[in-house]
Design an enzyme around this catalytic site. Structure first.
Site, PDB file in Angstrom:
ATOM      1  N   LYS A  74      -2.102  -0.179  -7.483  1.00 49.20           N
ATOM      2  CA  LYS A  74      -1.691  -1.085  -6.414  1.00 49.20           C
ATOM      3  C   LYS A  74      -1.790  -0.336  -5.077  1.00 49.20           C
ATOM      4  O   LYS A  74      -1.517   0.865  -5.010  1.00 49.20           O
ATOM      5  CB  LYS A  74      -0.247  -1.526  -6.683  1.00 49.20           C
ATOM      6  CG  LYS A  74       0.298  -2.578  -5.726  1.00 49.20           C
ATOM      7  CD  LYS A  74       1.720  -2.981  -6.150  1.00 49.20           C
ATOM      8  CE  LYS A  74       2.310  -4.039  -5.242  1.00 49.20           C
ATOM      9  NZ  LYS A  74       3.683  -4.410  -5.659  1.00 49.20           N
ATOM     10  N   SER A 114       8.044  -7.889  -9.092  1.00 52.56           N
ATOM     11  CA  SER A 114       6.650  -7.809  -8.662  1.00 52.56           C
ATOM     12  C   SER A 114       5.671  -7.296  -9.707  1.00 52.56           C
ATOM     13  O   SER A 114       4.472  -7.341  -9.500  1.00 52.56           O
ATOM     14  CB  SER A 114       6.531  -6.941  -7.409  1.00 52.56           C
ATOM     15  OG  SER A 114       6.953  -7.663  -6.279  1.00 52.56           O
ATOM     16  N   SER A 132       4.432  -9.272  -6.150  1.00 48.12           N
ATOM     17  CA  SER A 132       3.411  -8.776  -5.258  1.00 48.12           C
ATOM     18  C   SER A 132       2.282  -7.998  -5.938  1.00 48.12           C
ATOM     19  O   SER A 132       1.210  -7.829  -5.359  1.00 48.12           O
ATOM     20  CB  SER A 132       4.069  -7.875  -4.210  1.00 48.12           C
ATOM     21  OG  SER A 132       4.648  -6.742  -4.835  1.00 48.12           O
TER      22      SER A 132
END
Lengths: 484, 471
Positions: B78, B177, B153
């Site tokens: 990420k 997330s 996210s």
């Protein structure tokens, strides 16, 4: 303003003293703490607040904080914690300062100054320093040096207990002396290792309520702090006398003009939005840790001063001089704890010879060239009247330093230099006889009552013996011979 | 199952001589190419990974005994996790072109154990969002159905696993997330206990909530990755010093006692299909011999407010360092220092990030602290204590991962309350610092995945992973 107006008012000051800790590395990362290096050379990713970096507590600062707290009689909070003080400034990389707000490490405590004035402390907390903004190097740009960013500080917050600028000065000097004794800071004000914010207000004498206060920021010279406080005292009185009010401002002091100017007003005051720094654990301190530090505390300057006066019979003045620096005080103790008990002569030797030497050579007293044993042997030569006092200080002392390593003992060197007072009575007697024979008329005159002639005979004696014999003994023999 | 979806399969094929690391990496790279329209990768380290694959092939041949614990594992990161020498931008303009000058602990541990990091995947800006629609790089799509959001996210992380472009993805989980996108994309996502994995090198959103999490197809593979990246770290004092068990060796997992929060399923806001699938799954657990009990949980109304007060407060401070002075975007406009901050930050941060900074600044302001932050802290404590109580009596807590399936891209982006409510079941684990995982059930009729969430006691990752491996 005339003195009678000033005299109606009382000055009230509280201090926030910042002390930079003498740790090797910064508060929350392993960057070196240093003064005067090239800009931005001690700036790891943590100092620069790169994304994703986290604080790593330097435990030395805990030890130092506890040491200072215990020396000042504070209560140690064994579960203190770090908070964030949020504000934006170019030399504050994280956009917040790591500090302690709700749970500072040390609470309360006090320091006695000027003999009997107690200054109460509110608390001591740990925090980190910001970097430096330099606005005068370039006409259009501000320069930022982050070497100092993240340096560990202690902030000592006092109660508003000061009533004169002199008390503030005495407190600051004593605080500097203390942090040096405790070896938690070098206490150098010129380099910014110690600085203070002064909260100044005035009130009519006898008033119960405090007046509105102004905070004069960042004083790193005692002289300027005194000037600023005295200026504020008059300025605030003038406002009140004119029927105006004092506004709660943060002030800057300009040493060139000698006046204070507002940095920001109460309305512009920052809302720092303190909240816990959750990147850190609470600062857990064990009882054992506190006890160990307590046991290891050195004797404090004011304790030593009392010892020097009471146990060693020194004057208050000499005791003050000797305890100014820990190195000198401990050196005195080392000398005084041997067999030699003429403590005043030890004090004199230190004050007149050893301490000036250290100052000139920019060395520590403890590193004095002569060993304590040699120093004491030197004093013993005088005490036993083997070398007379002035000869000892003027002739022997410089040679002891110059010829260090080339003699066995100070006595041996004194002998080699022929400085020992001779007390061989038969030799003295024959010289006395010789002098009397050479001056029959003066002997007669003496015998008839011109006693002042003893000075003449002594002078001749000293000339003939070049000061090698004990003059007291010589005089006694002369008097004895002349009265026959 | 495809070979590329299981580390055990990859390793056995390589050992049998039927596959090389270069081949498997090429397969992932090709899949990245094929799924380009999903907008998952912000950057692919193509040449670099091929070189690393070649070097690993050589090592496999020459010194098979010195292979690291994560060999064969190809990982996407990420865009909030530092990988030295590579860009890291948190999906934000404010960090455009920022290159991480140091390794995050997780990246370093993975690389040291012979994992290969294939690229950097998209996410909501500064990990703030539930749909991956709030990135400067644009929305990422759900690999199950490209009309749908992948969740957030860590949406692109979940989607990159589903799209078979890597074996494992590392995400971060502040309020769900990792788990929520795992459920939307039909993969497994595990958020360990707070403090299990060092946050060093993870861009902070909310320090006391953030935890790196792992997404993958196989619980087994996730366990290996977790075993590699967990553990104490001198660079993060909040990382636990507790020893890391051998997650890759599952514990004997017999029948378990599982608490189900009734209100989470009976909640009128829950999507009917999700409710149905969840109930079916609970029946399946029962039939496997596990003991299920329905419990009340009376605090759901407080979960989201407490979470948003605390996380935005922390974020307002954590994001203060992005000021355009030392790195990142600086405004071209001239003016005072304050104007420079305001302009750099206004230009650099997206709307959602600005909203959360403002909210967080507000709740910490003088006079409001006690009524917001102080109260939220109390609620957090009450919720944590309640969950811990339950987990003293039960092995696990089970509940849906999300009350709703993945929605159509753009459909609720402007409705913050809807967006925030999507986190309601996942936020619990972050408030309490507990480990939790989302495992895929059957897909939703709209094409989204549906996840079932299992929460365990603090530092009971081993028990959790072992259990997940059996169901």
């Amino acid at each position: 303003m005339n003195a009678s107006v000033l005299d109606k008012y009382e000055l009230v000051v509280g201090l926030e003293v910042h002390v930079q800790l003498a740790t090797q590395t910064k508060a929350f990362c392993s960057d070196a703490v240093s003064f005067g290096d090239d800009a931005n050379t001690h700036t790891s990713v943590v100092s620069l607040a790169h994304p994703g970096t986290l604080p790593r507590l330097n435990e030395k600062q805990i030890e130092y904080a506890v040491r200072l707290g215990l020396a000042l009689g504070c209560e140690i909070d064994r579960e203190s914690r770090f908070d964030r003080k949020n504000y934006f400034y170019a030399d504050l990389p994280k956009g917040y300062q790591t500090t302690q707000d709700a749970r500072p490490i040390a609470i309360g405590g006090e320091m006695t100054i000027l003999g009997n004035k107690k200054i109460r402390l509110h608390h001591i907390h740990m925090e980190e320093d910001a970097g430096k903004s330099i606005h005068d190097l370039d006409p259009n740009l501000s320069m930022i040096d982050l070497n100092r960013a993240g340096t560990p500080l202690l902030e000592i917050v006092t109660e508003p207990d000061f009533r004169s600028a002199e008390e503030v000065e005495a407190f600051m000097y004593q605080m500097r002396q203390l942090v040096r004794y405790l070896e938690v800071s070098d206490g150098n004000m010129e380099q910014g290792s110690m600085r203070c914010d002064c909260n100044v207000s005035v009130r009519l004498k006898g008033a119960k309520e405090f007046g509105e206060r102004c905070e004069v920021k960042n004083m790193n010279s005692m002289k300027f702090a005194k000037m600023a406080i005295n200026y504020e005292f008059r300025r605030q009185i003038q406002l009140l006398e004119q029927g105006d009010v004092v506004l709660r401002n943060t002030l800057n002091f300009n040493p060139q003009t000698g006046i204070t100017t507002p940095l920001r007003s109460k309305e512009d005051a920052h809302d720092y939005r303190y909240f816990p720094d959750l990147d850190q654990l609470p600062v857990h301190i064990s009882k054992e840790f506190v006890n160990t530090i307590k046991e290891q505390l050195p004797q404090l300057p004011w304790e030593l001063k009392e010892t020097f006066q009471k146990k060693y019979g020194l004057s208050s003045y000499n005791a003050t001089l000797l305890t100014e620096e820990k190195g000198a005080a401990y050196y005195f103790l080392e000398l005084a704890e041997q067999d030699f008990t003429n403590y005043k002569s030890i004090a004199n030797l230190m004050i007149n010879k050893i301490m000036p030497w250290a100052k000139e050579q920019q060395q520590k007293v403890v590193d004095f060239v002569l060993s304590p044993t040699d120093c004491l042997s030197f004093l013993e030569l005088i005490d036993k009247q083997l070398v007379n006092n002035s000869t000892a200080y003027q002739k022997l002392w410089p040679e002891l330093i110059k010829q260090k390593g080339q003699y066995e003992t100070p006595l041996a060197l004194a002998e080699k230099l022929d400085l020992i007072q001779k007390s061989d009575s038969s030799a003295v007697e024959s010289i006395v006889a010789e002098i009397l024979t050479a001056h029959p008329q003066k002997v007669d005159a003496y015998k008839k009552g011109k006693k002042g002639l003893i000075g003449f005979f002594m002078g001749d004696f000293m000339k003939k013996t070049k000061g090698k014999y004990n003059p007291k003994e010589a005089q006694q023999l002369l008097v004895k011979a002349l009265s026959k | 199952m495809k070979t590329s979806q299981s580390l055990a399969a990859i390793r056995s094929e390589i050992k049998a001589g039927n596959l090389t690391m270069v081949q498997i990496v090429n397969e992932y790279l090709n899949n990245i190419e094929f799924t380009k329209e999903l907008n998952l990768y912000v950057e692919v380290y193509r040449d670099e990974v091929l070189e690393k694959a070649e070097a690993l092939d050589l090592k496999i041949k020459k010194s098979p005994n010195s292979l690291g614990k994560a060999w064969g594992m190809v990982v996407s990161l990420k865009d909030v996790i530092a990988y030295k020498g590579h860009k890291m931008t948190a999906g934000s303009k404010i960090l455009k072109d920022y290159v991480a000058p140091y390794h995050s602990t997780v990246a370093e541990r993975l690389v040291n154990e012979d994992a290969i990091i294939i690229g950097r995947v998209n996410c909501d800006e500064f990990a703030m969002g539930s749909s991956n629609e709030r990135s400067v790089y644009g929305v990422s799509c759900n690999a199950l159905n490209k009309e749908l959001v992948p969740g957030g996210s860590s949406g692109a992380s979940a989607s990159s696993v589903q799209a078979d472009t890597c074996l494992i993805s590392l995400g971060s989980d502040t309020g769900g997330s990792v788990r929520q996108p795992a459920s939307f994309c039909g993969v497994t996502g595990v958020k360990p206990s707070y403090g299990r994995i060092s946050r060093h090198g993870l861009i902070a959103y909310a320090s006391s909530f953030d935890q790196i999490g792992v997404l993958g197809h196989q619980v087994e593979d996730i366990s290996i990755a977790l075993e590699v990246i967990s553990g104490s770290d001198e660079y993060d004092v909040t990382a636990s010093k507790r020893e890391v068990p051998a997650y890759s060796q599952p514990l004997e997992s017999g029948n378990k006692k599982i608490a189900i929060f009734k209100s989470a399923i009976e909640n009128e806001g829950i999507d009917p299909e999700i409710k149905e699938e969840t109930l079916k799954f609970i029946e399946k657990l029962k039939s496997q011999g596990h003991q299920i009990e329905l419990l009340d949980f009376e605090y759901f109304d407080y979960v989201i407010p407490a979470y948003y007060v605390m996380t935005t407060a922390e974020a307002s401070s954590n994001l203060a360092r992005f000021d355009g002075i030392r790195y990142g975007h600086r405004t071209e406009t001239s003016g005072s220092l304050t104007e420079m901050y305001a302009n750099s930050r206004t230009e650099g941060f997206g709307e959602e990030v600005q909203a959360r900074i403002l909210l967080g600044t507000y709740v910490l302001s003088a006079g409001y602290y006690d009524s917001y932050f102080g109260k939220a802290q109390k609620i957090r404590r009450i919720i944590r204590d309640r969950l811990i109580d339950v987990l003293n009596d039960f092995d696990f807590i089970g509940l849906p991962t999300s009350p709703m399936p993945a929605w159509k891209i753009g459909s609720i982006v402007d409705d913050p309350v809807q967006n925030y409510l999507a986190d309601i079941y996942t936020v619990l684990a972050n408030l309490a610092g507990l480990p939790a995982a989302s495992i895929p059930l059957k897909n939703h009729s709209n094409g989204s995945g549906i996840g079932f969430q299992v929460m365990a006691g603090k530092f009971k990752e081993h028990e959790l992973l072992s259990f997940l491996g059996t169901i």
